[in-house]
Design a protein around this motif. Structure first.
Motif, PDB file in Angstrom:
ATOM      1  N   ARG A 111      25.851 -18.173  43.059  1.00 51.80           N
ATOM      2  CA  ARG A 111      27.138 -18.181  42.356  1.00 51.80           C
ATOM      3  C   ARG A 111      27.475 -19.590  41.868  1.00 51.80           C
ATOM      4  O   ARG A 111      27.951 -19.770  40.743  1.00 51.80           O
ATOM      5  N   ARG A 112      27.226 -20.597  42.707  1.00 53.22           N
ATOM      6  CA  ARG A 112      27.501 -21.978  42.311  1.00 53.22           C
ATOM      7  C   ARG A 112      26.632 -22.405  41.135  1.00 53.22           C
ATOM      8  O   ARG A 112      27.090 -23.075  40.204  1.00 53.22           O
ATOM      9  N   GLY A 113      25.349 -22.038  41.176  1.00 51.07           N
ATOM     10  CA  GLY A 113      24.462 -22.369  40.059  1.00 51.07           C
ATOM     11  C   GLY A 113      24.912 -21.713  38.764  1.00 51.07           C
ATOM     12  O   GLY A 113      24.864 -22.328  37.689  1.00 51.07           O
ATOM     13  N   LYS A 114      25.360 -20.464  38.882  1.00 51.92           N
ATOM     14  CA  LYS A 114      25.848 -19.767  37.688  1.00 51.92           C
ATOM     15  C   LYS A 114      27.082 -20.462  37.113  1.00 51.92           C
ATOM     16  O   LYS A 114      27.209 -20.640  35.889  1.00 51.92           O
ATOM     17  N   LEU A 115      27.992 -20.877  38.001  1.00 51.76           N
ATOM     18  CA  LEU A 115      29.187 -21.569  37.525  1.00 51.76           C
ATOM     19  C   LEU A 115      28.843 -22.913  36.882  1.00 51.76           C
ATOM     20  O   LEU A 115      29.440 -23.300  35.868  1.00 51.76           O
ATOM     21  N   MET A 116      27.868 -23.633  37.473  1.00 53.58           N
ATOM     22  CA  MET A 116      27.459 -24.913  36.893  1.00 53.58           C
ATOM     23  C   MET A 116      26.858 -24.738  35.509  1.00 53.58           C
ATOM     24  O   MET A 116      27.130 -25.510  34.586  1.00 53.58           O
ATOM     25  N   VAL A 117      26.048 -23.701  35.343  1.00 49.46           N
ATOM     26  CA  VAL A 117      25.463 -23.433  34.020  1.00 49.46           C
ATOM     27  C   VAL A 117      26.550 -23.103  33.012  1.00 49.46           C
ATOM     28  O   VAL A 117      26.537 -23.591  31.871  1.00 49.46           O
ATOM     29  N   GLN A 118      27.513 -22.300  33.435  1.00 46.15           N
ATOM     30  CA  GLN A 118      28.597 -21.945  32.521  1.00 46.15           C
ATOM     31  C   GLN A 118      29.408 -23.184  32.127  1.00 46.15           C
ATOM     32  O   GLN A 118      29.744 -23.365  30.950  1.00 46.15           O
ATOM     33  N   GLU A 119      29.715 -24.042  33.107  1.00 45.71           N
ATOM     34  CA  GLU A 119      30.488 -25.242  32.803  1.00 45.71           C
ATOM     35  C   GLU A 119      29.716 -26.197  31.894  1.00 45.71           C
ATOM     36  O   GLU A 119      30.291 -26.786  30.964  1.00 45.71           O
ATOM     37  N   SER A 120      28.402 -26.360  32.147  1.00 43.40           N
ATOM     38  CA  SER A 120      27.609 -27.257  31.295  1.00 43.40           C
ATOM     39  C   SER A 120      27.523 -26.720  29.865  1.00 43.40           C
ATOM     40  O   SER A 120      27.632 -27.483  28.901  1.00 43.40           O
ATOM     41  N   CYS A 121      27.351 -25.417  29.728  1.00 43.43           N
ATOM     42  CA  CYS A 121      27.315 -24.816  28.383  1.00 43.43           C
ATOM     43  C   CYS A 121      28.661 -24.996  27.675  1.00 43.43           C
ATOM     44  O   CYS A 121      28.711 -25.324  26.484  1.00 43.43           O
ATOM     45  N   TYR A 122      29.740 -24.792  28.434  1.00 45.02           N
ATOM     46  CA  TYR A 122      31.069 -24.947  27.843  1.00 45.02           C
ATOM     47  C   TYR A 122      31.310 -26.392  27.422  1.00 45.02           C
ATOM     48  O   TYR A 122      31.870 -26.660  26.348  1.00 45.02           O
ATOM     49  N   PHE A 123      30.854 -27.347  28.235  1.00 47.51           N
ATOM     50  CA  PHE A 123      31.025 -28.761  27.920  1.00 47.51           C
ATOM     51  C   PHE A 123      30.211 -29.138  26.674  1.00 47.51           C
ATOM     52  O   PHE A 123      30.695 -29.857  25.788  1.00 47.51           O
ATOM     53  N   GLU A 124      28.958 -28.677  26.603  1.00 45.86           N
ATOM     54  CA  GLU A 124      28.139 -28.957  25.418  1.00 45.86           C
ATOM     55  C   GLU A 124      28.752 -28.338  24.166  1.00 45.86           C
ATOM     56  O   GLU A 124      28.735 -28.949  23.083  1.00 45.86           O
ATOM     57  N   TRP A 125      29.295 -27.143  24.332  1.00 48.27           N
ATOM     58  CA  TRP A 125      29.935 -26.479  23.185  1.00 48.27           C
ATOM     59  C   TRP A 125      31.143 -27.294  22.713  1.00 48.27           C
ATOM     60  O   TRP A 125      31.356 -27.483  21.511  1.00 48.27           O
ATOM     61  N   GLN A 126      31.934 -27.827  23.646  1.00 47.67           N
ATOM     62  CA  GLN A 126      33.079 -28.667  23.276  1.00 47.67           C
ATOM     63  C   GLN A 126      32.617 -29.934  22.557  1.00 47.67           C
ATOM     64  O   GLN A 126      33.225 -30.358  21.560  1.00 47.67           O
ATOM     65  N   ASN A 127      31.556 -30.557  23.070  1.00 48.64           N
ATOM     66  CA  ASN A 127      31.051 -31.777  22.430  1.00 48.64           C
ATOM     67  C   ASN A 127      30.560 -31.516  21.011  1.00 48.64           C
ATOM     68  O   ASN A 127      30.766 -32.334  20.107  1.00 48.64           O
ATOM     69  N   LEU A 128      29.871 -30.383  20.822  1.00 50.86           N
ATOM     70  CA  LEU A 128      29.388 -30.060  19.480  1.00 50.86           C
ATOM     71  C   LEU A 128      30.548 -29.863  18.511  1.00 50.86           C
ATOM     72  O   LEU A 128      30.524 -30.356  17.371  1.00 50.86           O
ATOM     73  N   ILE A 129      31.585 -29.159  18.969  1.00 49.18           N
ATOM     74  CA  ILE A 129      32.744 -28.931  18.099  1.00 49.18           C
ATOM     75  C   ILE A 129      33.448 -30.248  17.797  1.00 49.18           C
ATOM     76  O   ILE A 129      33.857 -30.523  16.658  1.00 49.18           O
TER      77      ILE A 129
END
Length: 256
Positions: free
Chosen positions: A91-109
């Motif tokens: 569960r922790r790994g899944k949350l970390m992946v989601q947060e990293s993807c969300y952060f990269e998406w914010q940086n791209l925008i």
């Protein structure tokens, strides 16, 4: 209801009931229950409550419920702990992946917004850091420049204007015109320099020329010269040192 039956009959009934329930469970395995998502009516709930109360009066059923369940062994507890930890790690790994993807998406925008479309002005986000570095550089340059600049001699105070100096001179002249003030100041100066009142003070000698040789033959002491040896009393030494001080006043009135 009264349960009156022998031990043999009850054991046979239990075996047959177990076999019947096992067959029913096998037949219904994988099927959707008929009461899924339904709620019991008030009458059904009342009947269930009454039948449960009657069943709890049977001592066999009560003993069966008391002995229901058992303590887990140490191996089983370890397996359960390992399974729980693995589940939390996943569960922790899944949350970390989601947060990293969300952060990269914010940086791209954000990067796309900073660059802008064709013909738009490109924004600058790090202007605060750039200005901070520039101000630090200017401050260091000003410090180095101050170190290299020559220092001004004399007083650091701002020069007084002519009107103020004139007022100060007039006030001092008016004070010196007062005989009491003049006597008080003269008495204080004579006391400070150790000269009795009314005695003329000797003028200071001018410094000798630099051309004279620094090495001079020591003069012989006269009998009248004072002896500054530690044998003399401290009070006499202080008085002799006071006599050697300058008798010239600290302030000279320009209008006197």
């Amino acid at each position: 209801m009264q349960f009156q039956s022998s031990d043999g009959e009850t054991e046979a009934l239990d075996e047959r009931e177990k076999l019947r329930r096992m067959r029913i469970s096998k037949a219904n395995k994988g099927n959707t229950p008929w009461n899924k998502g339904r709620k019991h009516s008030a009458e059904t709930l009342q009947r269930i409550k009454e039948r449960t109360r009657l069943a709890m009066q049977n001592p066999k059923i009560r003993m069966k419920l008391v002995n229901l369940g058992h303590a887990q062994s140490e191996e089983t507890k370890k397996k359960i702990g390992i399974g729980v930890r693995m589940g939390w790690e996943k569960r922790r790994g899944k949350l970390m992946v989601q947060e990293s993807c969300y952060f990269e998406w914010q940086n791209l925008i954000a990067e796309a917004a900073r660059r802008g479309l064709a013909g738009e002005e490109e924004l600058q986000w790090y202007s605060y850091n750039i200005l901070d570095e520039q101000l630090k550089k200017e401050w260091l340059e000003s410090v180095e420049r101050r170190k290299t600049m020559p220092r001004t001699k004399g007083s650091k105070r701002a020069p007084k204007p002519a009107e103020q100096r004139k007022k100060i001179a007039e006030a001092i002249a008016a004070k010196w015109a007062d005989p009491e003030y003049r006597e008080r100041v003269c008495a204080g100066l004579s006391k400070f320099h150790g000269v009795p009142v009314g005695v003329e003070r000797k003028a200071k000698r001018k410094p000798r020329a630099i051309t004279q040789s620094s090495k001079q033959t020591p003069k012989k002491k006269k009998e009248t010269d004072t002896d500054f040896s530690p044998r003399n009393e401290p009070n006499k030494q202080i008085e002799k040192f006071k006599l050697r001080r300058s008798n010239r006043p600290l302030y000279k009135d320009p209008s006197a």
